[in-house]
Design a protein around this motif. Sequence first.
Motif, PDB file in Angstrom:
ATOM      1  N   GLN A  13     139.282  15.635  12.570  1.00  0.00           N
ATOM      2  CA  GLN A  13     139.378  14.238  13.008  1.00  0.00           C
ATOM      3  C   GLN A  13     140.370  13.427  12.176  1.00  0.00           C
ATOM      4  O   GLN A  13     140.537  12.227  12.408  1.00  0.00           O
ATOM      5  CB  GLN A  13     137.999  13.587  12.969  1.00  0.00           C
ATOM      6  CG  GLN A  13     137.047  14.224  13.945  1.00  0.00           C
ATOM      7  CD  GLN A  13     135.651  13.629  13.863  1.00  0.00           C
ATOM      8  OE1 GLN A  13     135.415  12.648  13.175  1.00  0.00           O
ATOM      9  NE2 GLN A  13     134.721  14.232  14.587  1.00  0.00           N
ATOM     10  N   LEU A  14     141.031  14.066  11.240  1.00  0.00           N
ATOM     11  CA  LEU A  14     141.975  13.374  10.377  1.00  0.00           C
ATOM     12  C   LEU A  14     143.240  13.015  11.167  1.00  0.00           C
ATOM     13  O   LEU A  14     143.869  13.885  11.760  1.00  0.00           O
ATOM     14  CB  LEU A  14     142.352  14.286   9.200  1.00  0.00           C
ATOM     15  CG  LEU A  14     143.143  13.680   8.071  1.00  0.00           C
ATOM     16  CD1 LEU A  14     142.317  12.609   7.351  1.00  0.00           C
ATOM     17  CD2 LEU A  14     143.546  14.762   7.093  1.00  0.00           C
ATOM     18  N   PRO A  15     143.607  11.733  11.242  1.00  0.00           N
ATOM     19  CA  PRO A  15     144.813  11.349  11.989  1.00  0.00           C
ATOM     20  C   PRO A  15     146.065  11.840  11.252  1.00  0.00           C
ATOM     21  O   PRO A  15     146.210  11.658  10.048  1.00  0.00           O
ATOM     22  CB  PRO A  15     144.766   9.822  12.036  1.00  0.00           C
ATOM     23  CG  PRO A  15     143.805   9.414  10.982  1.00  0.00           C
ATOM     24  CD  PRO A  15     142.909  10.576  10.683  1.00  0.00           C
ATOM     25  N   LEU A  16     146.969  12.480  11.999  1.00  0.00           N
ATOM     26  CA  LEU A  16     148.182  13.032  11.421  1.00  0.00           C
ATOM     27  C   LEU A  16     149.384  12.170  11.778  1.00  0.00           C
ATOM     28  O   LEU A  16     149.431  11.555  12.839  1.00  0.00           O
ATOM     29  CB  LEU A  16     148.405  14.461  11.927  1.00  0.00           C
ATOM     30  CG  LEU A  16     147.246  15.439  11.705  1.00  0.00           C
ATOM     31  CD1 LEU A  16     147.601  16.809  12.261  1.00  0.00           C
ATOM     32  CD2 LEU A  16     146.882  15.531  10.241  1.00  0.00           C
ATOM     33  N   ALA A  35     151.414  15.708   9.673  1.00  0.00           N
ATOM     34  CA  ALA A  35     150.626  15.992   8.469  1.00  0.00           C
ATOM     35  C   ALA A  35     149.907  14.747   7.982  1.00  0.00           C
ATOM     36  O   ALA A  35     150.265  13.622   8.334  1.00  0.00           O
ATOM     37  CB  ALA A  35     151.534  16.524   7.363  1.00  0.00           C
ATOM     38  N   ALA A  36     148.913  14.982   7.137  1.00  0.00           N
ATOM     39  CA  ALA A  36     148.221  13.903   6.431  1.00  0.00           C
ATOM     40  C   ALA A  36     147.672  14.452   5.125  1.00  0.00           C
ATOM     41  O   ALA A  36     147.114  15.551   5.093  1.00  0.00           O
ATOM     42  CB  ALA A  36     147.079  13.343   7.272  1.00  0.00           C
ATOM     43  N   THR A  46     147.533  18.295  -7.951  1.00  0.00           N
ATOM     44  CA  THR A  46     146.977  19.033  -6.817  1.00  0.00           C
ATOM     45  C   THR A  46     146.635  18.041  -5.705  1.00  0.00           C
ATOM     46  O   THR A  46     145.998  17.024  -5.953  1.00  0.00           O
ATOM     47  CB  THR A  46     145.709  19.812  -7.242  1.00  0.00           C
ATOM     48  OG1 THR A  46     146.060  20.665  -8.339  1.00  0.00           O
ATOM     49  CG2 THR A  46     145.167  20.641  -6.105  1.00  0.00           C
ATOM     50  N   THR A  47     147.066  18.372  -4.489  1.00  0.00           N
ATOM     51  CA  THR A  47     146.790  17.529  -3.329  1.00  0.00           C
ATOM     52  C   THR A  47     146.289  18.391  -2.183  1.00  0.00           C
ATOM     53  O   THR A  47     146.552  19.594  -2.132  1.00  0.00           O
ATOM     54  CB  THR A  47     148.056  16.759  -2.880  1.00  0.00           C
ATOM     55  OG1 THR A  47     149.115  17.698  -2.625  1.00  0.00           O
ATOM     56  CG2 THR A  47     148.492  15.749  -3.929  1.00  0.00           C
ATOM     57  N   THR A  48     145.557  17.761  -1.265  1.00  0.00           N
ATOM     58  CA  THR A  48     145.053  18.474  -0.088  1.00  0.00           C
ATOM     59  C   THR A  48     145.596  17.807   1.164  1.00  0.00           C
ATOM     60  O   THR A  48     145.712  16.579   1.228  1.00  0.00           O
ATOM     61  CB  THR A  48     143.517  18.493  -0.060  1.00  0.00           C
ATOM     62  OG1 THR A  48     143.049  17.150  -0.141  1.00  0.00           O
ATOM     63  CG2 THR A  48     142.955  19.310  -1.207  1.00  0.00           C
ATOM     64  N   HIS A  49     145.916  18.645   2.168  1.00  0.00           N
ATOM     65  CA  HIS A  49     146.595  18.164   3.371  1.00  0.00           C
ATOM     66  C   HIS A  49     146.079  18.895   4.602  1.00  0.00           C
ATOM     67  O   HIS A  49     145.570  20.018   4.507  1.00  0.00           O
ATOM     68  CB  HIS A  49     148.101  18.446   3.281  1.00  0.00           C
ATOM     69  CG  HIS A  49     148.743  17.923   2.049  1.00  0.00           C
ATOM     70  ND1 HIS A  49     149.487  16.779   2.037  1.00  0.00           N
ATOM     71  CD2 HIS A  49     148.733  18.382   0.766  1.00  0.00           C
ATOM     72  CE1 HIS A  49     149.930  16.556   0.809  1.00  0.00           C
ATOM     73  NE2 HIS A  49     149.482  17.516   0.022  1.00  0.00           N
TER      74      HIS A  49
END
Length: 139
Positions: A13-16, A35-36, A46-49
Amino acid sequence: MSLSAIEAVSLDQLPLNDDPINADWIISGDPVARAAQWSASKDGTTTTHVWDCTKGRFRWYFSADEIVQILEGSVTVESEGVAKRTLRVGDAALFRAGSWSEWHVEDYVRKHAILSVPLHPSVSFGVRAVRKLGRMVRR
């Protein structure tokens, strides 16, 4: 900036947002990527996408170590000296920082990615030394 002890998101459900692939990297087709980013470590290394892409073939450069898990669709990846591999839903892979790979999306792919910027060798040495010292002290 204060960060929450727990961050959670529904990946489906994450808007990209539009995240165009470098035109020089496209081999064939007209792949459209989005992407988001949804979280980051306190130190920012460190990041999450979540990332998705439509049909196409392109080269990709990894500036950070990237662990991916395929959420939907599939992609065939290959790199010099590495056998071609098709990643499907549930599959995971690690792409090392500083490497190139070729991606072939036959229809559509959606992935969850964890990116980790490699530390400078001198910093990495210090981190390993502190961890080893901590293990010795706990004994």
